[in-house]
Design an enzyme around this catalytic site. Structure first.
Site, PDB file in Angstrom:
ATOM      1  N   LYS A 191      -1.816  -1.215  -3.847  1.00 55.86           N
ATOM      2  CA  LYS A 191      -2.920  -0.289  -3.578  1.00 55.86           C
ATOM      3  C   LYS A 191      -2.338   1.111  -3.483  1.00 55.86           C
ATOM      4  O   LYS A 191      -1.305   1.321  -2.837  1.00 55.86           O
ATOM      5  CB  LYS A 191      -3.596  -0.684  -2.263  1.00 55.86           C
ATOM      6  CG  LYS A 191      -4.767   0.200  -1.855  1.00 55.86           C
ATOM      7  CD  LYS A 191      -5.517  -0.436  -0.695  1.00 55.86           C
ATOM      8  CE  LYS A 191      -6.803   0.290  -0.387  1.00 55.86           C
ATOM      9  NZ  LYS A 191      -6.641   1.342   0.620  1.00 55.86           N
ATOM     10  N   TYR A 247       0.850  -1.199   0.000  1.00 59.25           N
ATOM     11  CA  TYR A 247       0.000   0.000   0.000  1.00 59.25           C
ATOM     12  C   TYR A 247       0.884   1.246   0.000  1.00 59.25           C
ATOM     13  O   TYR A 247       1.566   1.518   0.985  1.00 59.25           O
ATOM     14  CB  TYR A 247      -0.846  -0.068   1.278  1.00 59.25           C
ATOM     15  CG  TYR A 247      -2.001   0.894   1.428  1.00 59.25           C
ATOM     16  CD1 TYR A 247      -2.284   1.881   0.503  1.00 59.25           C
ATOM     17  CD2 TYR A 247      -2.838   0.792   2.536  1.00 59.25           C
ATOM     18  CE1 TYR A 247      -3.357   2.729   0.682  1.00 59.25           C
ATOM     19  CE2 TYR A 247      -3.912   1.636   2.716  1.00 59.25           C
ATOM     20  CZ  TYR A 247      -4.163   2.605   1.794  1.00 59.25           C
ATOM     21  OH  TYR A 247      -5.225   3.444   1.977  1.00 59.25           O
TER      22      TYR A 247
HETATM   23  O1  LIG Z   1      -7.211   2.186   4.112  1.00 54.82           O
HETATM   24  C1  LIG Z   1      -8.403   2.430   3.896  1.00 54.82           C
HETATM   25  O2  LIG Z   1      -9.301   2.232   4.719  1.00 54.82           O
HETATM   26  C2  LIG Z   1      -8.724   2.958   2.565  1.00 54.82           C
HETATM   27  O3  LIG Z   1      -8.010   3.763   2.069  1.00 54.82           O
HETATM   28  C3  LIG Z   1      -9.870   2.436   1.839  1.00 54.82           C
HETATM   29  C4  LIG Z   1     -11.060   3.330   1.669  1.00 54.82           C
HETATM   30  O4  LIG Z   1     -12.128   2.482   1.368  1.00 54.82           O
HETATM   31  C5  LIG Z   1     -10.930   4.388   0.562  1.00 54.82           C
HETATM   32  O5  LIG Z   1     -10.709   3.781  -0.643  1.00 54.82           O
HETATM   33  C6  LIG Z   1     -12.191   5.237   0.540  1.00 54.82           C
HETATM   34  O6  LIG Z   1     -12.303   6.094   1.430  1.00 54.82           O
HETATM   35  O7  LIG Z   1     -13.063   5.046  -0.326  1.00 54.82           O
END
Ligand SMILES: O=C([O-])C(=O)C[C@H](O)[C@@H](O)C(=O)[O-]
Length: 303
Positions: free
Chosen positions: A166, A140
């Site tokens: 990611k 990530y």
């Molecule tokens: O680490 C995390 O929780 C994210 O960055 C995932 C989230 O779902 C992000 O994609 C969003 O806020 O839509």
């Protein structure tokens, strides 16, 4: 699940990060969490991430990450569950082992703790975590851990179980370099805060899929947006952006950390019991919650 199998599964659809539910004393509320995960599993997503960023990984102990992962696995039926993992190398290896024992189908490795470090350090850290687990690992890029395309390529050569990348940086030039260099060796997940705002742009540069935090409380609408993206249906995307996402980010941007707190508030507003966020996050004020309630009500027809 074997690393290549989970890579294939999560590439086929929308992903999301369930919030972690707490009791009034901020201990884990696994019963409420399981009911939420079970409900979300009934929607047509490709995978859920237990104890990810939106799941407040940074406020959970390794034992709580394992308990949350196990609870998600029990509640999710056939839906793949990826567990969050992170911190220093030794701690991340411990979390990886606990998550594997808890039944996780894969790992999302969040940035190491605190320091800005050279690429060689990122490479060795990610490799050590990959080497310590039989699970497929998604690396990530975010905050203090931004691997270059060369580092990701070295990692993919060195770690057969590195299955995904990611992005939470929004650096389109870097992401394009990574997708060009690695091709179909990895799956690519868009993970910007409220990623729907970025989805069309990143789709154009080769991201396989994305994670939707709002799926937590408006899953039908989140899927409608995802399907519109897949179908290149601009009119539907515009409508959902205008009616929901642009007003939502006005609430989200009122305080740092609301990218998580506003999601938890949304889950509560649809009648579930996620509890408060743990410090250092703060909860929405009553007026902000009321604004969010009105916003959710206004898109009932899109659910
Ligand atoms: O680490 C995390 O929780 C994210 O960055 C995932 C989230 O779902 C992000 O994609 C969003 O806020 O839509």
């Amino acid at each position: 699940m074997f690393p290549q199998e989970i890579k294939k599964r999560i590439s086929t659809g929308l992903l999301s990060f369930p919030v972690t539910h707490f009791n009034e004393d901020l201990s884990l509320n696994l019963e409420s969490y399981q009911s939420h995960v079970n409900w979300l599993s009934g929607f047509d997503a490709a995978g859920l991430f237990a104890a990810g960023g939106t799941g407040e990984l940074f406020s959970l102990t390794p034992a709580e990450i394992a308990a949350t992962t196990k609870a998600a696995k029990e509640a999710a039926g056939e839906m793949p569950i990826i567990a969050g993992c992170g911190y220093g190398t030794a701690l991340a290896q411990d979390i990886a082992r606990l998550a594997e024992e808890a039944g996780a189908d894969g790992l999302l490795l969040l940035p190491h703790y605190l320091m800005n470090v050279p690429q060689e350090g990122i490479f060795q850290h990610v490799k050590a975590v990959c080497d310590s687990t039989g699970l497929g690992v998604i690396v990530y890029n975010r905050a203090n851990s931004v691997a270059t395309a060369d580092t990701i390529a070295r990692l993919a050569d060195a770690c057969p179980n590195l299955i995904g990348f990611k992005d939470g940086t929004g650096k389109t030039d870097l992401v394009r370099h990574i997708t060009a260099k690695l091709g179909d060796r990895l799956c690519y997940i868009g993970g910007m805060p409220t990623h729907e705002l970025f989805a069309q742009g990143f789709n154009g540069i080769g991201l396989t899929t994305y994670s939707s935090a709002v799926f937590n409380f408006v899953p039908g609408m989140a899927l409608r947006f995802y399907n519109a993206l897949r179908a290149n249906d601009n009119a539907t995307m515009n409508e959902i952006l205008e009616r929901f996402f642009f007003p939502f980010v006005q609430i989200r941007d009122r305080q740092p950390g609301y990218a998580v707190s506003a999601i938890k508030a949304g889950v509560e507003l649809i009648g579930r019991t996620p509890g408060a966020v743990r410090w250092p996050l703060t909860n929405l004020e009553a007026a902000e919650k009321e604004q969010l309630r009105q916003l959710i009500d206004s898109v009932n027809d899109l659910q």
